[in-house]
Scaffold this motif. Structure first.
Motif, PDB file in Angstrom:
ATOM      1  N   ARG A  23       6.277 -10.468  -2.092  1.00 43.77           N
ATOM      2  CA  ARG A  23       7.534 -11.072  -1.638  1.00 43.77           C
ATOM      3  C   ARG A  23       7.348 -12.565  -1.413  1.00 43.77           C
ATOM      4  O   ARG A  23       8.199 -13.361  -1.806  1.00 43.77           O
ATOM      5  N   ARG A  79       6.761  -0.258   6.580  1.00 44.69           N
ATOM      6  CA  ARG A  79       5.902   0.607   5.772  1.00 44.69           C
ATOM      7  C   ARG A  79       4.818   1.224   6.650  1.00 44.69           C
ATOM      8  O   ARG A  79       4.532   2.413   6.550  1.00 44.69           O
ATOM      9  N   ARG A  80       4.226   0.379   7.527  1.00 41.34           N
ATOM     10  CA  ARG A  80       3.185   0.884   8.424  1.00 41.34           C
ATOM     11  C   ARG A  80       3.752   2.011   9.301  1.00 41.34           C
ATOM     12  O   ARG A  80       3.053   2.932   9.685  1.00 41.34           O
ATOM     13  N   GLY A 126       9.407  -9.824   3.670  1.00 39.45           N
ATOM     14  CA  GLY A 126       8.164  -9.149   3.306  1.00 39.45           C
ATOM     15  C   GLY A 126       7.364  -8.727   4.529  1.00 39.45           C
ATOM     16  O   GLY A 126       6.809  -7.620   4.574  1.00 39.45           O
ATOM     17  N   GLN A 127       7.333  -9.579   5.556  1.00 41.11           N
ATOM     18  CA  GLN A 127       6.583  -9.260   6.768  1.00 41.11           C
ATOM     19  C   GLN A 127       7.224  -8.073   7.500  1.00 41.11           C
ATOM     20  O   GLN A 127       6.524  -7.185   7.980  1.00 41.11           O
ATOM     21  N   HIS A 149      13.380   7.553   7.611  1.00 42.80           N
ATOM     22  CA  HIS A 149      12.404   8.584   8.000  1.00 42.80           C
ATOM     23  C   HIS A 149      12.779   9.880   7.299  1.00 42.80           C
ATOM     24  O   HIS A 149      13.927  10.327   7.404  1.00 42.80           O
ATOM     25  N   ILE A 200       0.347   3.757   2.503  1.00 42.36           N
ATOM     26  CA  ILE A 200       1.573   2.930   2.627  1.00 42.36           C
ATOM     27  C   ILE A 200       1.320   1.659   3.416  1.00 42.36           C
ATOM     28  O   ILE A 200       1.996   0.664   3.204  1.00 42.36           O
ATOM     29  N   GLY A 232       5.857   4.135   8.302  1.00 39.48           N
ATOM     30  CA  GLY A 232       6.144   5.326   7.492  1.00 39.48           C
ATOM     31  C   GLY A 232       7.384   5.236   6.615  1.00 39.48           C
ATOM     32  O   GLY A 232       7.812   6.241   6.038  1.00 39.48           O
ATOM     33  N   HIS A 233       7.970   4.058   6.498  1.00 39.42           N
ATOM     34  CA  HIS A 233       9.185   3.861   5.681  1.00 39.42           C
ATOM     35  C   HIS A 233       8.846   4.085   4.211  1.00 39.42           C
ATOM     36  O   HIS A 233       7.864   3.560   3.716  1.00 39.42           O
ATOM     37  N   GLN A 234       9.692   4.848   3.520  1.00 37.89           N
ATOM     38  CA  GLN A 234       9.435   5.121   2.097  1.00 37.89           C
ATOM     39  C   GLN A 234       9.723   3.926   1.201  1.00 37.89           C
ATOM     40  O   GLN A 234       9.385   3.946   0.017  1.00 37.89           O
ATOM     41  N   GLY A 235      10.346   2.898   1.741  1.00 35.19           N
ATOM     42  CA  GLY A 235      10.648   1.701   0.951  1.00 35.19           C
ATOM     43  C   GLY A 235      11.952   1.826   0.191  1.00 35.19           C
ATOM     44  O   GLY A 235      12.917   1.130   0.488  1.00 35.19           O
ATOM     45  N   LYS A 258       1.170   8.837   3.515  1.00 30.08           N
ATOM     46  CA  LYS A 258       0.558   8.589   4.828  1.00 30.08           C
ATOM     47  C   LYS A 258      -0.916   8.989   4.853  1.00 30.08           C
ATOM     48  O   LYS A 258      -1.545   8.992   5.910  1.00 30.08           O
ATOM     49  N   GLU A 281       9.221  -5.817   6.152  1.00 25.87           N
ATOM     50  CA  GLU A 281       9.088  -4.653   5.270  1.00 25.87           C
ATOM     51  C   GLU A 281       7.702  -4.021   5.445  1.00 25.87           C
ATOM     52  O   GLU A 281       7.572  -2.797   5.532  1.00 25.87           O
ATOM     53  N   ALA A 282       6.668  -4.882   5.515  1.00 27.52           N
ATOM     54  CA  ALA A 282       5.296  -4.372   5.697  1.00 27.52           C
ATOM     55  C   ALA A 282       5.182  -3.639   7.032  1.00 27.52           C
ATOM     56  O   ALA A 282       4.531  -2.593   7.130  1.00 27.52           O
ATOM     57  N   GLY A 287       2.335  -1.808   1.931  1.00 30.13           N
ATOM     58  CA  GLY A 287       3.174  -2.773   2.644  1.00 30.13           C
ATOM     59  C   GLY A 287       2.571  -4.167   2.640  1.00 30.13           C
ATOM     60  O   GLY A 287       3.273  -5.165   2.458  1.00 30.13           O
ATOM     61  N   PHE A 291       9.378   2.241  -6.571  1.00 32.26           N
ATOM     62  CA  PHE A 291       9.238   1.277  -5.483  1.00 32.26           C
ATOM     63  C   PHE A 291       7.902   0.558  -5.650  1.00 32.26           C
ATOM     64  O   PHE A 291       6.873   1.059  -5.211  1.00 32.26           O
TER      65      PHE A 291
END
Lengths: 403, 403
Positions: free
Chosen positions: B190, A190-191, A183-184, A260, B179, A193-196, B243, A186-187, B183, B208
């Motif tokens: 999680r 996300r910061r 989770g950490q 990305h 996002i 710019g990951h779409q998840g 974003k 993943e966060a 996140g 998601f």
């Protein structure tokens, strides 16, 4: 890490679309197909620049037509195609095409690897006199070759993973659960710019960022076609990070996927809290050695299965044949896989795939061992094939990080 | 919040499986089907307790047989079924069934809404003399009724969301991206045991965690069949948080999905940093009023579409008919949806669904408005239908939180 260039444009450039369509139309002509009708969201995005609901009719020799079922305006905003029309029901497709002077196809290709059977039967009923063929493989073949624009996006996805690896020492603590660490990270992504959401094409193949596995869990086989498995959080999602506590001296593998603009990069790195057991360190030296050997030998023209056999030979020479690429039910017969908008693209660098490697292909190589006493030990990088051989897209430091 | 009971067992109890099989076999007999052959992972989990790769052959009148393609051992560990055998190729299915004294089916049901066309054609070739039928609707009908064990899992999923809502004031800051906030909340979930991956059944429907939308973004239509859309991070994932920076005084909707043991709970709550514009507050009073009215009137025996029409009438009475449940291409003709292991289960509380509501159904009701000047304003809760009417499973405070 190199300093970053400005972000590439989010919309798929029209030059990309033109190039893809032209390469794909060549394949259609070669196969004697009159056209294809696409509707899976990723294929729509690839060939039109938008994944708004609808169909893309792509004739072998004429201009493609996008039939937008829901949001015509957003489809027109996102796609550089000029023929974009509204569609209210699938039954209208033949009429709409005829109205636009598109010749009715005698043979029509469909994405039969992902198109649900019910949708297939509906289309069969609409195109009664047309011969329907499965063009999944042609689509995947076309998507196998990446443009510089696509590689630029994948490089940005890889950069995220590089930064993430540098965050691990700050976040990893003994006694935290695997999913807490996941989770950490993943966060963090996300910061960046990951779409998840990470896309896979195979039926029932699901992926959530990747796998964080510690100690013996890493050796557990899952429902995925992958050498790593894990307990997951339970039978309802029996793969990847679970509620297991991460303990000192365990082998911890972080196999994560950056993203990305929809493009993926796949990377595995190893960590431990305190010294890992000696067999883990030795196995890591072995996977690094296998990787090093493949980096030198994997050149254009080499058949995919040859790369896999070389990896097997190296594993054997190093005394790891029985642990290599899984154990028991988790054993897989490949050492790598293509990726791009989906994680399971072509080529497969494995036993049953004898195509020669070509420049422009992008794939991950992931030599991994499952040690019955210690779990998973491996390394993974995403590479692009160039005239000089493979160049890594993923760039995070490769040392086994003992924290 | 109530204090927590100990976690229910992770494995699907055998009593659950027996109950599901018996209800489903009754449906098969009613429909005159000899059996069904299932292979989608969620349906496998539901009827056998494991989603290990393979097939579940489920005859109308005899014992089911699980054919495990990859990991027999893990399938046996997870499933309470007694007939579990190894399978190396789909071609073996008829022989394996005959060997176990299973009568060959004349009519065989398949999950044609999710089974890829290529797999369907392969099975058609294997079962040459068998009439193949689509049983997707029967499966979804059976899964529509939730047991107390399932509701307990959904209650735990909802508890996660309750705790998450209490975290928002600590995490939400002006100038952070959607996002980035997403996140942080995802990492919180999680830590609470969320599997991350959220399953949807519909073709091309991807989810998601849910949607975090701020200001005007909330009104943008996406490729999903949902009233909320959003820009997402770009055309490659054009839904949900993007974003965009979250600014003071904007309406911020957090529509998130909790998950425990694979079971989902769906909830939307509203926030703002500083006072939101007056029309946003007024619209929120209206959705609360619609919700309150539905909570009282939604009783067993009421047809699903009636609930939707009541919601429309209320929206009209309150002066919000043109903003209700989306605007332009995002307009949807429902007010709620069933959920369980997948987010898009039956019943649909909408225009084209006239079944009467029954006890044991679980569904979300989500009155939402799209204001052209301010974006999305809505509320959503997950409910179970009881003899006394609907009871919320989601429990987070419902006030519009001005931070």
């Amino acid at each position: 890490m190199e300093p970053e260039n400005p972000s590439p444009p989010l919309f798929v450039p029209s030059s990309e679309i033109e190039n893809r369509l032209s390469r794909f139309q060549d394949l259609l002509i070669q196969e004697g197909l009159d056209g294809v009708l696409l509707c899976q969201n990723v294929d729509l995005l690839y060939f039109s620049g938008t994944m708004q609901p609808g169909y893309l009719y792509l004739p072998a020799q004429e201009e493609p037509v996008f039939l937008a079922r829901k949001n015509l305006e957003r489809a027109m905003e996102e796609s550089s195609l000029t023929n974009i029309v509204a569609l209210s029901s699938s039954k209208e497709i033949p009429t709409l095409l005829t109205e636009r002077d598109v010749s009715p196809p005698q043979t029509l290709g469909l994405e039969m690897d992902v198109l649900p059977a019910a949708n297939y039967l509906q289309l069969k009923n609409i195109f009664k006199k047309t011969r329907l063929l499965n063009v999944s493989f042609l689509i995947r073949k076309c998507r196998m070759f990446k443009s510089p624009w696509e590689i630029e996006n994948m490089t940005r996805a890889a950069r995220m993973l590089h930064k993430m690896v540098l965050e691990v020492p700050r976040l990893l603590r003994p006694g935290m659960t695997e999913i807490e660490l996941a989770g950490q990270l993943e966060a963090f992504l996300r910061r960046e710019g990951h779409q998840g959401y990470i896309r896979t094409r195979g039926f029932n193949q699901e992926m959530f960022y990747g796998h964080i596995l510690s100690g013996l869990e890493g050796g557990k086989s899952s429902y995925l076609d992958s050498p790593s498995g894990g307990a997951g959080v339970g039978p309802a999602f029996s793969q990847g990070a679970g509620k297991k506590l991460i303990r000192a001296h365990e082998a911890i593998s972080i196999d994560f996927v950056g993203c990305h603009n929809g493009y993926l990069a796949d990377q595995t790195r190893m960590f431990s809290l305190g010294e890992p057991p000696a067999p883990v360190k030795e196995a890591y030296l072995a996977v690094q050695e296998i990787q090093q050997s493949l980096r030198i030998k994997t050149l254009p023209g080499i058949p995919c299965d040859q790369v896999y056999f070389w990896a097997l030979e190296e594993a054997d020479r190093l005394g790891y044949l029985t642990h290599f690429m899984g154990l028991g039910p988790s054993l897989v017969r490949y050492i790598g896989h293509g990726l791009g908008l989906e994680l399971d693209e072509l080529p497969v660098i494995g036993q049953r795939f004898d195509w020669p490697l070509e420049t422009g292909m992008v794939f991950a190589l992931e030599p991994k061992m499952v040690l019955p006493e210690h779990g998973l030990v491996g390394i993974e990088n995403t590479y692009q094939m160039t005239e000089q051989g493979i160049i890594p897209i993923t760039t995070a430091p490769e040392n086994f990080q003992i924290l």
